[in-house]
Design a protein around this motif. Sequence first.
Motif, PDB file in Angstrom:
ATOM      1  N   GLU A   3      -2.561   8.344   5.398  1.00  0.00           N
ATOM      2  CA  GLU A   3      -2.269   8.983   4.117  1.00  0.00           C
ATOM      3  C   GLU A   3      -1.283   8.177   3.282  1.00  0.00           C
ATOM      4  OE1 GLU A   3      -2.557  10.688   6.894  1.00  0.00           O
ATOM      5  OE2 GLU A   3      -3.345  12.719   6.560  1.00  0.00           O
ATOM      6  N   THR A  51       5.833   4.673  -3.216  1.00  0.00           N
ATOM      7  CA  THR A  51       4.765   4.862  -2.220  1.00  0.00           C
ATOM      8  C   THR A  51       4.495   3.562  -1.461  1.00  0.00           C
ATOM      9  OG1 THR A  51       3.104   4.492  -3.963  1.00  0.00           O
ATOM     10  CG2 THR A  51       3.632   6.775  -3.405  1.00  0.00           C
ATOM     11  N   ARG A  72      -3.356   6.307  -4.862  1.00  0.00           N
ATOM     12  CA  ARG A  72      -3.271   7.366  -5.870  1.00  0.00           C
ATOM     13  C   ARG A  72      -2.231   7.042  -6.943  1.00  0.00           C
ATOM     14  NH1 ARG A  72      -3.235  11.852  -1.042  1.00  0.00           N
ATOM     15  NH2 ARG A  72      -5.455  12.423  -1.110  1.00  0.00           N
ATOM     16  N   GLU A 121      -1.209  16.890  -1.310  1.00  0.00           N
ATOM     17  CA  GLU A 121      -1.514  15.661  -2.039  1.00  0.00           C
ATOM     18  C   GLU A 121      -3.008  15.515  -2.297  1.00  0.00           C
ATOM     19  OE1 GLU A 121       0.619  13.830  -3.498  1.00  0.00           O
ATOM     20  OE2 GLU A 121       2.351  14.828  -2.602  1.00  0.00           O
ATOM     21  N   ASN A 123      -1.716   7.328  -0.572  1.00  0.00           N
ATOM     22  CA  ASN A 123      -0.762   7.687  -1.628  1.00  0.00           C
ATOM     23  C   ASN A 123      -0.442   6.491  -2.521  1.00  0.00           C
ATOM     24  OD1 ASN A 123      -0.589  10.374  -0.894  1.00  0.00           O
ATOM     25  ND2 ASN A 123       1.132  10.022   0.508  1.00  0.00           N
TER      26      ASN A 123
END
Length: 557
Positions: free
Chosen positions: A320, A304, A327, A403, A324
Amino acid sequence: MSKKQMMAEVEKNTLAQLDQLNVLVIDDNLLVHSVLKESLFSLGIREVRCVQNAYYGLRLCDEMHFHIVICAFNVKSDKDGFHLLEELKFKGHVKRTTVLIFLSTDTDESLVNSIIELQPDDFWTKPLAIKKVRTRFIATLKIKQVLFNINSAIDKKAYAKAIYYADRHLLNEKLAPYHANINRIKGESYLALREFEEAESFYRQLLQQHKYSWVYLGYAKALLKQGRIEEIRDLLATLTDKPETRFGAHDMMAQYYIEQEQYQQAYEEIKKAMALAPRNIERNKKSWDLARLTHDFKGQYFATRNIAEQAKNSIHDSPELLLNVIRSGIDLACATPDESANTVLQQTERYIAKFEYDCKDNNNFKEQLLVVKARLHNVRNEREKATKLVENHMSLKPSPAVEDNLDRVKVLHELGMREDAIKLLEAINNQIAGDSLNSQVVRRYIAQECLQREEIHFTAKELNAMALEHYQKNRLLPAFDAIAQALRLSPSSVNLLIRQLRIVIKITQSEQQQDEHLSAAKQVILALQKQNLSGKNLATFEELMHTWQQLASEQED
């Protein structure tokens, strides 16, 4: 003749008239502009536009049509040449019928592999010499003229028509110098049409006359698509060993293993391809999905981060991507049983601060940010704060983004709200459409998540803490069960593997061992032997192995 056919014919004829050509040069070096202008003007070309950055290159392409694009890899802008050409192709400014030439002072293997993926007509290394530019340019232009009808068909994905034109050209002896280029496109067209047996026969015949790298790769791909890997094991070993073919071979084998649902092998191959050509975002995403499927949390985190870095200011760029990274950082921390998780969490907090700053005027990410903050509280053992955020502010209604939903599933599961988590997972499964390899991998990952979150109610970090507590209180069988569950979630964790071996040794010493414990010990030892252990981990493993071998010897006696 239709209007489109007439336009294509005009374009083809224009390539034969140097004074009618429009040339775009994108390079930050004014000396390069000067050399190229002088070279091209001397050939009779009148229209040569030069820019120093990607922004003005894109603006010019919006304003006029260019038959030839000459682009440097390093341009003074917010975009490198790779992503600029990718965007020019995406927007239709550069097609197969466009003459595309790449410039670079660097011949690093990863750069060359990335350039090859964009399929330029030629690759010139700087510094440029006027005489050499003229010679190479005329040769490249001539090939483009000869192959115009075939390339035009490829632009339209009319692969059968491309093969028809190729066969006609191959019958023309005057075009013999271009037969290799024609055959290459013909083979690619067979593969695009999924006529794999035809492609196999075609490439096999070519191998009797030519030893080009693309012929070997095409032949291998034709057999792999038929599932006949055993017939070409030796060939694949050769292809992955040669610099000119190893990138293509690893990428091709990754696709094969995905199709065969052998995801661990696919992941190993995609990592090798990524190392050789790191700029392709779709391959990065595939690496991320395979890392998730194989429980490689470090791999997810690095993938990522690489996606966010490589996509910066490209057509793939989006808030995003940083989300990610955040995350996957939290996922890694949840799966890391030792203090190194704190380093990841600190970096994740810095990413959150950057994300908040970048999106301060964008309310579209309010709930996503709330979810990652709740997960961060939870992994820091601030469960009450995490619960308040989720119960007071988070919606259980599925989001359109997979996601986003996955992240909500994780926070619900981590906080013990398992029924809500499972319902949301089922909703996610219905969101994944299509039969692409990417959809196949994501579907498998979601199915895996559903099963594991139904059966395992804690994170790997929490399970490790439970196992440690049981072990310290001599509750060995519950300790073994907890660590076994943790390893299902994080199977490559060295710390968890060593802890399981330690627990099995203690179980064996207390004469409580069953077949499952002995089987687990063998698997753990094999897994640790495959790891590149060093320092404290290596010393601990060697000590445990010595104890285990003594126990085995005593049992034999």
